[in-house]
Design an enzyme around this catalytic site. Structure first.
Site, PDB file in Angstrom:
ATOM      1  N   CYS A  30       0.837  -1.193   0.000  1.00  0.00           N
ATOM      2  CA  CYS A  30       0.000   0.000   0.000  1.00  0.00           C
ATOM      3  C   CYS A  30       0.880   1.253   0.000  1.00  0.00           C
ATOM      4  O   CYS A  30       1.893   1.301   0.711  1.00  0.00           O
ATOM      5  CB  CYS A  30      -0.912  -0.001   1.226  1.00  0.00           C
ATOM      6  SG  CYS A  30      -2.051   1.403   1.284  1.00  0.00           S
ATOM      7  N   CYS A  73      -0.070   4.702   7.022  1.00  0.00           N
ATOM      8  CA  CYS A  73      -0.792   4.519   8.289  1.00  0.00           C
ATOM      9  C   CYS A  73       0.071   3.703   9.258  1.00  0.00           C
ATOM     10  O   CYS A  73       0.430   2.555   8.969  1.00  0.00           O
ATOM     11  CB  CYS A  73      -2.119   3.821   8.042  1.00  0.00           C
ATOM     12  SG  CYS A  73      -3.156   4.612   6.790  1.00  0.00           S
ATOM     13  N   CYS A  90      -0.643  -0.103  10.329  1.00  0.00           N
ATOM     14  CA  CYS A  90      -0.993  -1.105   9.317  1.00  0.00           C
ATOM     15  C   CYS A  90       0.210  -1.911   8.856  1.00  0.00           C
ATOM     16  O   CYS A  90       1.247  -1.351   8.482  1.00  0.00           O
ATOM     17  CB  CYS A  90      -1.653  -0.410   8.125  1.00  0.00           C
ATOM     18  SG  CYS A  90      -2.254  -1.583   6.886  1.00  0.00           S
ATOM     19  N   CYS A 116     -16.958  -9.251   3.765  1.00  0.00           N
ATOM     20  CA  CYS A 116     -16.303  -7.964   3.613  1.00  0.00           C
ATOM     21  C   CYS A 116     -15.138  -8.116   2.632  1.00  0.00           C
ATOM     22  O   CYS A 116     -14.177  -8.843   2.916  1.00  0.00           O
ATOM     23  CB  CYS A 116     -15.788  -7.471   4.957  1.00  0.00           C
ATOM     24  SG  CYS A 116     -17.087  -7.390   6.221  1.00  0.00           S
ATOM     25  N   CYS A 149     -20.023  -6.236   1.794  1.00  0.00           N
ATOM     26  CA  CYS A 149     -19.460  -4.941   2.176  1.00  0.00           C
ATOM     27  C   CYS A 149     -18.124  -4.792   1.463  1.00  0.00           C
ATOM     28  O   CYS A 149     -17.316  -5.727   1.448  1.00  0.00           O
ATOM     29  CB  CYS A 149     -19.265  -4.869   3.689  1.00  0.00           C
ATOM     30  SG  CYS A 149     -18.521  -3.323   4.277  1.00  0.00           S
ATOM     31  N   CYS A 204     -20.212   1.821   7.133  1.00  0.00           N
ATOM     32  CA  CYS A 204     -19.574   1.095   8.233  1.00  0.00           C
ATOM     33  C   CYS A 204     -18.267   1.811   8.538  1.00  0.00           C
ATOM     34  O   CYS A 204     -17.436   1.998   7.650  1.00  0.00           O
ATOM     35  CB  CYS A 204     -19.328  -0.357   7.815  1.00  0.00           C
ATOM     36  SG  CYS A 204     -18.283  -1.314   8.938  1.00  0.00           S
ATOM     37  N   ARG A 208     -19.140  -3.960  16.485  1.00  0.00           N
ATOM     38  CA  ARG A 208     -18.435  -5.195  16.120  1.00  0.00           C
ATOM     39  C   ARG A 208     -17.098  -5.268  16.837  1.00  0.00           C
ATOM     40  O   ARG A 208     -16.312  -4.315  16.808  1.00  0.00           O
ATOM     41  CB  ARG A 208     -18.218  -5.239  14.602  1.00  0.00           C
ATOM     42  CG  ARG A 208     -17.555  -6.517  14.092  1.00  0.00           C
ATOM     43  CD  ARG A 208     -17.419  -6.485  12.572  1.00  0.00           C
ATOM     44  NE  ARG A 208     -18.680  -6.078  11.975  1.00  0.00           N
ATOM     45  CZ  ARG A 208     -18.790  -5.158  11.027  1.00  0.00           C
ATOM     46  NH1 ARG A 208     -17.723  -4.540  10.573  1.00  0.00           N
ATOM     47  NH2 ARG A 208     -19.973  -4.845  10.532  1.00  0.00           N
TER      48      ARG A 208
END
Length: 366
Positions: free
Chosen positions: A65, A69, A72, A109, A143, A203, A273
């Site tokens: 990626c 972040c 992550c 998801c 999702c 979400c 969740r």
């Protein structure tokens, strides 16, 4: 505690707590923990009964990626030893989704690393959504979680058959720049709004354990309420080696429960969740968390392994809860045994006869 009685009353009326009340939940002592769980449980049961919704993650594209972040394992510069691969083909993604559905998941998801999807990426995901729809019809929710959305992409995903879109705020606006510099908090909030405007159920959640303050946690919880999201995944930092937050173990099981309770009191009738990190931070207190949250991820996460799906189902049954969807199917069939099958199977674990320790030449289990 007067605080908890007030929070239950407000929760049953969907009246928001004050910031001071939310902060007070996080400040409660371990001696008060079971009272906090019980109070949050009253609000949870009022809106969701004893149902637990199972969600299953399919990592369509892992690693590499360009975003930085800090939390992550897939970030720019990460040296975490995770799987790295490009887009799964629709049949490969379907096979992974089928495993989750077979385990009881009612939402799949579809997640892909990256700043955000290109139009070609939306086409790829749409092909996978079509494969899931062909296999399961409308019996399974889909999702998507693809990063920052561009105008029109949410509507395209909705047309393709997606039900929801996930994009977490992660932390408060005031401290977002401490965990990411390649995009900002406003970008994330805008994507959540675009998801709703495009017809998708929004979400969005948070990550606890990154060094944030109680005020940060309360800020992000109220921000999620203000955005009127339909589900709130509460993640607990998994401090992967090879990331800037490696070695950060700030959470105790008790604090994790208080954070969940605070979110429940702020987002009373919203799906809450228990997401990434529940096994490593809640540990043996996971069943208590089910009295607060009404949703979990089944099995593994994006780049880390969770406890087995069977262990998840046994935990739900042993705690006296019912898997959402399975309950509805049995009720529709006129079967009054909803929620008992897994409990019965769990009770049939063979007894292991001790063959070590006292009376043998083998060391004891201690």
């Amino acid at each position: 505690m007067d605080l908890l009685s007030t929070l239950v009353d407000k929760g049953l009326r969907r009246e928001p707590p004050t910031r001071a009340e939310a902060l007070a939940v996080l400040a409660t002592s371990d001696d008060e923990l079971l009272d906090v769980v019980a109070a949050a449980g009253k609000v949870r049961r009022a809106w969701f009964g004893r149902r637990v919704k199972l969600n299953y993650l399919v990592n369509l594209k892992s690693g590499l990626c360009p975003e930085d972040c800090s939390y992550c394992s897939q970030r720019l510069g990460s040296t975490a030893g995770i799987l790295k691969y490009t887009w799964l083909k629709p049949d490969e993604a379907l096979a992974a989704a089928n495993a989750g559905v077979a385990g009881g998941a009612r939402r799949v998801c579809l997640v892909a690393s990256g700043r955000g999807p290109t139009d070609r990426d939306v086409e790829r995901v749409s092909e996978t959504i079509a494969a899931i729809r062909d296999e399961h019809g409308t019996g399974v929710e889909v999702c998507a979680c693809l990063g920052l959305l561009s105008p029109g992409q949410a509507a395209r995903l909705r047309t393709a058959g997606a039900d929801a879109y996930n994009h977490n705020l992660n932390t408060s606006e005031a401290t977002y720049e401490d965990i990411c510099t390649t995009h900002d908090y406003a970008d994330r909030a805008d994507t959540v709004r675009q998801a709703r405007e495009g017809g998708l159920s929004p979400c969005s959640g948070l990550i606890a354990g990154m060094g944030e303050s109680d005020e940060d946690l309360v800020d992000v919880a109220f921000a999620l309420r203000e955005l009127d999201v339909d589900s709130v995944p509460v993640n607990f930092l998994i401090p992967f080696e090879g990331t800037p937050l490696a070695g950060r173990w700030d959470l105790t099981p008790q604090r994790a429960l208080r954070i969940l309770a605070m979110v429940r009191f702020v987002c009373q009738d919203t799906e809450v969740r228990i997401a990434g990190g529940r096994e490593v931070h809640l540990r043996t207190l996971q069943p208590l968390a089910l009295h607060i949250a009404n949703s979990i991820f089944l099995g593994d996460y994006l780049t880390s392994e969770g406890q087995s799906g069977r262990a998840d189902l046994e935990m739900i049954a042993d705690a006296g809860f019912e898997v959402e969807g399975a309950v509805a199917e049995r009720a529709a069939a006129g079967d009054g045994t909803a929620g008992t099958d897994t409990a019965r199977e769990s009770a049939e674990v063979p007894v292991a006869v001790r063959r070590r320790g006292a009376g043998t030449e083998l060391p004891p289990n201690a």
